[in-house]
Scaffold this motif. Structure first.
Motif, PDB file in Angstrom:
ATOM      1  N   LEU A  16      20.189   7.579  14.523  1.00 51.50           N
ATOM      2  CA  LEU A  16      18.984   7.272  14.667  1.00 51.50           C
ATOM      3  C   LEU A  16      18.206   8.186  15.056  1.00 51.50           C
ATOM      4  O   LEU A  16      16.690   8.032  15.044  1.00 51.50           O
ATOM      5  N   CYS A  20      14.426   8.934  13.399  1.00 43.96           N
ATOM      6  CA  CYS A  20      12.962   8.519  14.019  1.00 43.96           C
ATOM      7  C   CYS A  20      12.422   9.581  13.947  1.00 43.96           C
ATOM      8  O   CYS A  20      10.793   9.838  14.031  1.00 43.96           O
ATOM      9  N   GLU A  24       8.713  10.965  12.629  1.00 44.01           N
ATOM     10  CA  GLU A  24       7.620  10.780  13.333  1.00 44.01           C
ATOM     11  C   GLU A  24       6.539  12.187  13.203  1.00 44.01           C
ATOM     12  O   GLU A  24       5.532  12.060  13.166  1.00 44.01           O
ATOM     13  N   ILE A  36       7.800   2.517  13.132  1.00 45.63           N
ATOM     14  CA  ILE A  36       8.960   1.728  12.727  1.00 45.63           C
ATOM     15  C   ILE A  36       9.888   0.547  13.689  1.00 45.63           C
ATOM     16  O   ILE A  36       9.733   0.882  14.563  1.00 45.63           O
ATOM     17  N   LEU A  38      13.300  -1.229  13.762  1.00 47.11           N
ATOM     18  CA  LEU A  38      14.298  -0.898  13.174  1.00 47.11           C
ATOM     19  C   LEU A  38      14.962  -2.163  13.524  1.00 47.11           C
ATOM     20  O   LEU A  38      15.361  -2.826  14.416  1.00 47.11           O
ATOM     21  N   LEU A  54      14.587   5.081  22.235  1.00 44.85           N
ATOM     22  CA  LEU A  54      13.524   5.486  21.612  1.00 44.85           C
ATOM     23  C   LEU A  54      12.655   4.811  21.788  1.00 44.85           C
ATOM     24  O   LEU A  54      11.498   4.829  21.986  1.00 44.85           O
ATOM     25  N   ARG A  55      13.099   3.527  22.020  1.00 45.66           N
ATOM     26  CA  ARG A  55      11.624   2.259  22.342  1.00 45.66           C
ATOM     27  C   ARG A  55      11.098   2.460  23.243  1.00 45.66           C
ATOM     28  O   ARG A  55       9.455   2.687  23.796  1.00 45.66           O
ATOM     29  N   ILE A  61       8.152   2.219  18.215  1.00 48.51           N
ATOM     30  CA  ILE A  61       9.439   2.359  17.585  1.00 48.51           C
ATOM     31  C   ILE A  61       9.605   0.235  17.850  1.00 48.51           C
ATOM     32  O   ILE A  61       9.221   0.500  19.018  1.00 48.51           O
TER      33      ILE A  61
END
Length: 314
Positions: A16, A20, A24, A36, A38, A54-55, A61
């Protein structure tokens, strides 16, 4: 928003961050506004923790987490509901799909006017015996049955106009047949693009040989549902009426034969049982069509998934 990238995943914690970051780079290089999405399909590893991290670093995201594993179709269906981009692109999370394909897949929708574009993994890195040969046969059968000239129905890398994904309902294991669902929803301009297929870098495949058996069963199901889903009486009622009428004619014949020869017992004749069976089957099929009509006209929403958490998704 220019593009929504929908990524269903199951136990993909290793891939992941790299996936990502790659997405990007591509969208930023092409000056695209994006999101994005997920969809964690009930992963048992740390995939959701990775999504949260990631968020926190990038608000573009977004995450959806299922309470348990429902399958790829359910994940895509929820991702489609949440997508806000003018163009929606789906890809797998295992790094076998290249994000570098995103700009061209989007261009074919925006500039060439396709309703959807399906990827074609012309050169594959899979095992020939267990994947390539069954996949070719599966795609040939689907192409013949659906009259859609695609080489790789099962490729996860696809792009859609937003109105396409808002018009189709993906359930069961119907993710393989989104082009067929789109066609039956009235979207006729379906294109294809040769895309890069990369060797698997992380994890193992989540699909076994049974996907081909399920695939053909789903194909039969979708061809029936697409044609008769809203009018089951036209299928069951017609066949049931033919059976019942055939049994009725046999009964008339036996009745006339009994009048001509009263001594001969009807139950000693094979046609007696054939006619009786035909009338029973005809009645059952007719009732199946009748009940199907009642269900089709009164059925609530098909999909109901237990979603445990969401990040950035309304």
């Amino acid at each position: 928003m220019d593009v929504s990238i929908v990524v269903p995943l199951y136990n993909e914690e290793e891939s992941l961050p790299e996936l990502c970051a790659w997405i990007e780079r591509v969208v930023n290089t092409n000056n695209l506004t994006y999101e994005i999405i997920l969809i964690d399909d009930g992963s048992t590893d740390e995939s959701w923790s990775v999504i949260e991290q990631l968020r926190a670093a990038n608000l573009n995201i977004k995450g959806i987490r299922f309470q348990r594993n429902y399958g790829k179709s359910a994940a895509l269906n929820e991702g489609f509901k949440a997508a806000q981009g003018d163009v929606v692109i789906t890809m797998d999370a295992d790094m076998q799909d290249s994000p570098d394909e995103i700009p061209e897949l989007r261009r074919m929708i925006v500039e060439d006017g396709f309703d959807m574009v399906s990827g074609w993994k012309q050169k594959r890195f899979d095992n020939t015996l267990t994947k390539n040969i069954p996949s070719k046969f599966f795609n040939w059968a689907t192409r013949k049955a659906s009259k859609i000239n695609l080489h790789d129905f099962n490729c996860g890398l696809k792009s859609y106009k937003r109105k396409v994904i808002k018009s189709v309902e993906v359930y069961g294991e119907m993710h393989r047949y989104i082009p067929v669902l789109a066609k039956w929803s009235g979207f006729r301009k379906i294109g294809e693009k040769v895309v890069e297929h990369r060797a698997r870098k992380y994890g193992t495949t989540k699909f076994g040989w049974e996907r081909f058996v399920n695939g053909f069963l789903d194909l039969a199901s979708i061809m029936f549902v697409s044609k008769y889903g809203k009018r089951p009486m036209h299928f069951f009622g017609l066949i049931g009426s033919l059976f019942f009428f055939a049994g009725f004619l046999i009964s008339i014949y036996l009745l006339v034969a009994k009048i001509i020869d009263p001594v001969n017992s009807l139950t000693n004749r094979v046609f007696f049982y054939v006619g009786l069976t035909a009338m029973i089957i005809g009645t059952q099929l007719f009732m199946a069509g009748f009940l199907g009509e009642l269900i089709a006209r009164n059925a609530p929403g098909r999909n109901s998934y237990l979603i445990e958490k969401k990040l950035g998704v309304e």
